[in-house]
Design a protein around this motif. Structure first.
Motif, PDB file in Angstrom:
ATOM      1  N   PRO A 183       0.766  -1.139  -0.053  1.00  0.00           N
ATOM      2  CA  PRO A 183      -0.003   0.075   0.029  1.00  0.00           C
ATOM      3  C   PRO A 183       0.846   1.376  -0.155  1.00  0.00           C
ATOM      4  N   LEU A 184       1.875   1.248   0.571  1.00  0.00           N
ATOM      5  CA  LEU A 184       2.839   2.282   0.617  1.00  0.00           C
ATOM      6  C   LEU A 184       3.321   2.741  -0.843  1.00  0.00           C
ATOM      7  N   PHE A 185       3.738   1.627  -1.512  1.00  0.00           N
ATOM      8  CA  PHE A 185       4.248   2.217  -3.017  1.00  0.00           C
ATOM      9  C   PHE A 185       3.351   2.210  -3.760  1.00  0.00           C
ATOM     10  N   GLU A 186       2.020   2.069  -3.685  1.00  0.00           N
ATOM     11  CA  GLU A 186       0.884   2.604  -4.330  1.00  0.00           C
ATOM     12  C   GLU A 186       0.635   4.061  -4.217  1.00  0.00           C
ATOM     13  N   LYS A 187       0.970   4.477  -2.833  1.00  0.00           N
ATOM     14  CA  LYS A 187       0.959   5.972  -2.645  1.00  0.00           C
ATOM     15  C   LYS A 187       2.188   6.642  -3.146  1.00  0.00           C
ATOM     16  N   VAL A 188       3.425   5.972  -3.223  1.00  0.00           N
ATOM     17  CA  VAL A 188       4.282   6.545  -3.678  1.00  0.00           C
ATOM     18  C   VAL A 188       4.218   6.938  -5.302  1.00  0.00           C
ATOM     19  N   PHE A 189       3.666   6.081  -5.955  1.00  0.00           N
ATOM     20  CA  PHE A 189       3.781   6.297  -7.496  1.00  0.00           C
ATOM     21  C   PHE A 189       2.687   6.916  -7.777  1.00  0.00           C
ATOM     22  N   LYS A 190       1.587   7.206  -7.205  1.00  0.00           N
ATOM     23  CA  LYS A 190       0.540   8.397  -7.256  1.00  0.00           C
ATOM     24  C   LYS A 190       1.160   9.760  -7.103  1.00  0.00           C
ATOM     25  N   THR A 191       2.043   9.816  -5.843  1.00  0.00           N
ATOM     26  CA  THR A 191       2.680  11.011  -5.609  1.00  0.00           C
ATOM     27  C   THR A 191       3.817  11.328  -6.731  1.00  0.00           C
ATOM     28  N   TYR A 192       4.371  10.250  -7.259  1.00  0.00           N
ATOM     29  CA  TYR A 192       5.224  10.715  -8.380  1.00  0.00           C
ATOM     30  C   TYR A 192       4.723  11.391  -9.492  1.00  0.00           C
ATOM     31  N   ASP A 193       3.263  11.025  -9.696  1.00  0.00           N
ATOM     32  CA  ASP A 193       2.628  11.935 -10.825  1.00  0.00           C
ATOM     33  C   ASP A 193       2.552  13.266 -10.485  1.00  0.00           C
ATOM     34  N   SER A 194       2.245  13.383  -9.344  1.00  0.00           N
ATOM     35  CA  SER A 194       2.164  14.990  -8.926  1.00  0.00           C
ATOM     36  C   SER A 194       3.581  15.565  -8.977  1.00  0.00           C
ATOM     37  N   LEU A 195       4.546  15.079  -8.820  1.00  0.00           N
ATOM     38  CA  LEU A 195       5.879  15.703  -8.706  1.00  0.00           C
ATOM     39  C   LEU A 195       6.257  15.920 -10.194  1.00  0.00           C
ATOM     40  N   ASN A 196       6.015  15.122 -11.012  1.00  0.00           N
ATOM     41  CA  ASN A 196       6.181  15.211 -12.349  1.00  0.00           C
ATOM     42  C   ASN A 196       5.213  16.199 -13.093  1.00  0.00           C
ATOM     43  N   ASP A 227       8.945  15.821  -0.345  1.00  0.00           N
ATOM     44  CA  ASP A 227       9.178  15.438   0.835  1.00  0.00           C
ATOM     45  C   ASP A 227       8.125  14.305   1.354  1.00  0.00           C
ATOM     46  N   THR A 228       6.930  14.368   0.475  1.00  0.00           N
ATOM     47  CA  THR A 228       5.841  13.466   0.997  1.00  0.00           C
ATOM     48  C   THR A 228       6.411  12.144   0.255  1.00  0.00           C
ATOM     49  N   ILE A 229       7.218  12.008  -0.872  1.00  0.00           N
ATOM     50  CA  ILE A 229       7.698  10.709  -1.500  1.00  0.00           C
ATOM     51  C   ILE A 229       8.673  10.310  -0.510  1.00  0.00           C
ATOM     52  N   TYR A 230       9.410  11.253  -0.145  1.00  0.00           N
ATOM     53  CA  TYR A 230      10.592  10.832   0.953  1.00  0.00           C
ATOM     54  C   TYR A 230       9.828   9.928   2.174  1.00  0.00           C
ATOM     55  N   GLN A 231       8.883  10.723   2.755  1.00  0.00           N
ATOM     56  CA  GLN A 231       8.220  10.028   3.968  1.00  0.00           C
ATOM     57  C   GLN A 231       7.667   8.766   3.440  1.00  0.00           C
ATOM     58  N   TYR A 232       6.851   8.643   2.345  1.00  0.00           N
ATOM     59  CA  TYR A 232       6.255   7.326   2.019  1.00  0.00           C
ATOM     60  C   TYR A 232       7.567   6.134   1.931  1.00  0.00           C
ATOM     61  N   PHE A 233       8.428   6.734   0.968  1.00  0.00           N
ATOM     62  CA  PHE A 233       9.789   5.715   0.986  1.00  0.00           C
ATOM     63  C   PHE A 233      10.430   5.378   2.241  1.00  0.00           C
ATOM     64  N   MET A 234      10.552   6.298   3.293  1.00  0.00           N
ATOM     65  CA  MET A 234      11.122   5.999   4.526  1.00  0.00           C
ATOM     66  C   MET A 234      10.312   5.098   5.182  1.00  0.00           C
ATOM     67  N   LYS A 235       9.037   4.960   5.221  1.00  0.00           N
ATOM     68  CA  LYS A 235       7.997   4.286   5.951  1.00  0.00           C
ATOM     69  C   LYS A 235       8.034   2.654   5.229  1.00  0.00           C
ATOM     70  N   ALA A 236       8.240   2.777   3.937  1.00  0.00           N
ATOM     71  CA  ALA A 236       8.271   1.432   3.257  1.00  0.00           C
ATOM     72  C   ALA A 236       9.702   0.995   3.497  1.00  0.00           C
ATOM     73  N   GLU A 237      10.758   1.647   3.403  1.00  0.00           N
ATOM     74  CA  GLU A 237      12.164   1.169   3.544  1.00  0.00           C
ATOM     75  C   GLU A 237      12.239   0.855   5.112  1.00  0.00           C
ATOM     76  N   ARG A 238      11.768   1.391   6.030  1.00  0.00           N
ATOM     77  CA  ARG A 238      11.902   0.871   7.483  1.00  0.00           C
ATOM     78  C   ARG A 238      11.349  -0.536   7.690  1.00  0.00           C
TER      79      ARG A 238
END
Length: 587
Positions: A183-196, A227-238
């Motif tokens: 679920p965290l990676f689903e949020k990451v890629f949707k946020t990537y859309d906003s970043l682009n 920063d939002t992408i960073y936070q999602y990735f940090m949660k996933a990586e942890r």
């Protein structure tokens, strides 16, 4: 996930062979790697401890040959996996890009531009990496795991039970990992859309950003999403990093257990193999098999993590590939446009089925072939929406639009759009020479045809002023030419199609009134049989039209000549008077 994977596998096509060869050739590498520790045990027990040099030489040569065979199969498998995964990614990008090219405007509206770019780049790369690991690592590790387990049981069944205990624990940890991370990676890629989207918007409007000195505001927007992408990735990586300590604990726990129980077994049996006994060489082999088994599990866990990441990407890619265009050809479509006559019959149109109010409401309009029609209306009056129904960029919500006496939905799309040339409100030129851009209208256009079209569009004069003339390079978006020059080049490009219907959607707004008048005069003289629809803000651009349509809030309020509308249309008269008083009206 399985359904999505099977759907995407259709894009494998010519790369099926290397996809099969990669896991097949890996078997040779695994067989050699598993056999080497077994032979090493023989070398230690019968050669080194026995002091038999001939056995050491003979088995040493065999080990060297086995190592080279393992290297050969490993390199071949790696090459096949790289070719297959890169080719698979290439086909996926091509298939998605091809699909997007066939979307209708309404389909494109459902996906943002930034989202499509992310799916074509980041998501494809994620799937490519997962696929490469799947056909190589995921094929290698289970075979290694099973073979090492079998040989471990052949050496000493009691010690091999240590692996049977630890494997289910690791698999359970991997299952728990997947349920939390996906679920965290689903949020990451949707946020990537906003970043682009933010990046694209900023670069596209960089001149506006700089002129208003809004750099820091844009940086703030970017940093917030980043920063939002960073936070999602940090949660996933942890969550993911827990996997590696568990694996290392399992590896060292197994080694310690084998060393402890193995040493006791050697001492108890006096280093004699068989009947539950164990030799020094066999103990060394068990150490190696322990590493092979647990490293196989670690590699499986890495593939598992890659699949968790790729799963979200696959879902997003399948969305693009399964999206069907709202606008399709019917069976046996009409392949010829008779003439440029147009009829709107009780047309209603909305961009969304959930819209409370239609964009166009009860439009009825007859346009004769060869007629020049002007369209006037305030911002938001749906002028562009009206003309986009003619080449079927959108389909009507109710009623019908006919061209040449045939409903546009009955035409072959290519046939219809070849005979309807449209210069959109946002004029777009592509990177390439002026000739390259003009040939979008006609691929095989001669130099003479291009020059003639540019003369009609009043573009030839400024082109001749360039050092390279028609071979002048146009930057992406036409940023190295002025707005008026860009509009005239787009008009020339449309004229090269020799259309039955020509639509100019506010396409002369950036040219002066005299040039605008010359363009209209050229149309009158050179293409009298072409139906011309001119959307404009300036009365001067449409006052000589055969008829002028006044739109207001998605409805036709009046139709008539310039003189007729001055008498009967309040909206038209107000626009005319405001432009007269503002000095915008051409005398």
């Amino acid at each position: 996930m399985r359904k999505n994977l099977m759907f995407l596998m259709k894009s494998l096509r010519e790369y099926k062979r290397p996809s099969i060869l990669a896991p097949v050739t890996i078997i040779g590498e695994v067989v050699m790697e598993v056999a080497i520790p077994y032979v090493m045990a023989i070398l230690i027990d019968r050669g080194i401890e026995a002091g038999n040099m001939s056995v050491i030489v003979r088995i040493g040569i065999a080990l060297l040959v086995m190592a080279f065979v393992s290297l050969f199969f490993g390199a071949l498998s790696g090459r096949c996996a790289a070719v297959a995964s890169a080719g698979f990614a290439k086909n996926l990008r091509q298939d998605m890009y091809y699909k997007v090219q066939n979307y209708s405007f309404s389909n494109i509206d459902r996906f943002s531009t930034a989202s499509i770019i992310t799916r074509l780049t980041t998501d494809v790369t994620n799937v490519q990496n997962a696929y490469q690991m799947a056909i190589r690592t995921l094929a290698r590790s289970p075979i290694m795991l099973i073979a090492a387990l079998v040989l471990s049981f052949m050496i000493n069944a009691k010690l091999a039970l240590i692996f049977v205990v630890i494997i289910p624990i690791i698999l359970f940890a991997l299952l728990m990992l997947a349920t939390k991370v996906h679920p965290l990676f689903e949020k990451v890629f949707k946020t990537y859309d906003s970043l682009n989207e933010v990046t694209q918007e900023n670069l596209h409007g960089i001149r506006v950003v700089k002129s208003f000195r809004r750099e820091y505001f844009e940086i703030g927007k970017f940093n917030k999403i980043s920063d939002t992408i960073y936070q999602y990735f940090m949660k996933a990586e942890r969550t993911i990093v827990i996997n590696f300590p568990i694996m290392m604990l399992a590896i060292y726990g197994c080694i310690i257990a084998i060393a402890w129980f193995g040493a006791k077994t050697i001492i108890a049996s006096g280093g004699i193999a068989g009947a539950g006994g164990l030799t020094t060489g066999q103990l060394m082999s068990l150490f190696t098999y322990a590493l092979q088994i647990l490293m196989s599990l670690m590699l499986i866990s890495m593939v598992f993590v890659m699949f968790i990441i790729a799963r979200a990407s696959m879902e997003r890619m399948v969305e693009v590939l399964k999206e069907e265009s709202d606008i399709q050809n019917k069976e046996n479509p009409v392949m010829e446009v008779k003439d440029g006559s147009i009829r709107f019959s009780d047309v209603n149109f909305s961009y969304s089925e959930r819209a409370e109010k239609p964009v166009l409401d009860q439009i009825n309009l007859d346009i004769r072939s060869g007629e020049t029609i002007g369209i006037i209306g305030g911002t938001g009056s749906s002028k562009s929406s009206l003309v986009q129904l003619i080449p079927r960029l959108y389909d009507v919500s109710a009623g019908s639009v006919t061209v040449g006496g045939v409903d546009v939905r009955d035409y072959d799309l290519e046939t219809l759009r070849n005979d309807v040339a449209m210069v959109l409100q946002k004029n777009i030129l592509f990177s390439g020479t002026i000739k390259d851009n003009l040939r979008w209208g006609k691929e095989d256009a001669t130099d003479e045809e291009m020059v003639h079209a540019c003369q009609l569009a009043q573009a030839d004069d400024f082109i001749q002023g360039f050092p390279e003339k028609y071979d002048t390079w146009i930057e992406q978006g036409g940023t190295n030419v002025s707005g008026g020059q860009r509009q005239r080049l787009c008009i020339a490009r449309a004229l090269l199609k020799k259309p039955k219907i020509l639509i100019l959607d506010d396409s002369t707004s950036a040219v002066d009134t005299k040039t605008d008048a010359r363009i209209r005069q050229a149309f009158l003289e050179e293409i009298p049989d072409t139906t011309k629809i001119i959307i404009a803000q300036r009365i001067s651009s449409v006052k000589d039209a055969d008829r002028i349509v006044v739109l207001d809030d998605g409805k036709i309020t009046d139709v008539g000549t310039h003189e007729e509308l001055l008498e009967k249309s309040i909206i038209y008269r107000e626009v005319f008077e405001s432009q007269q008083n503002g000095g915008l009206q051409d005398e």
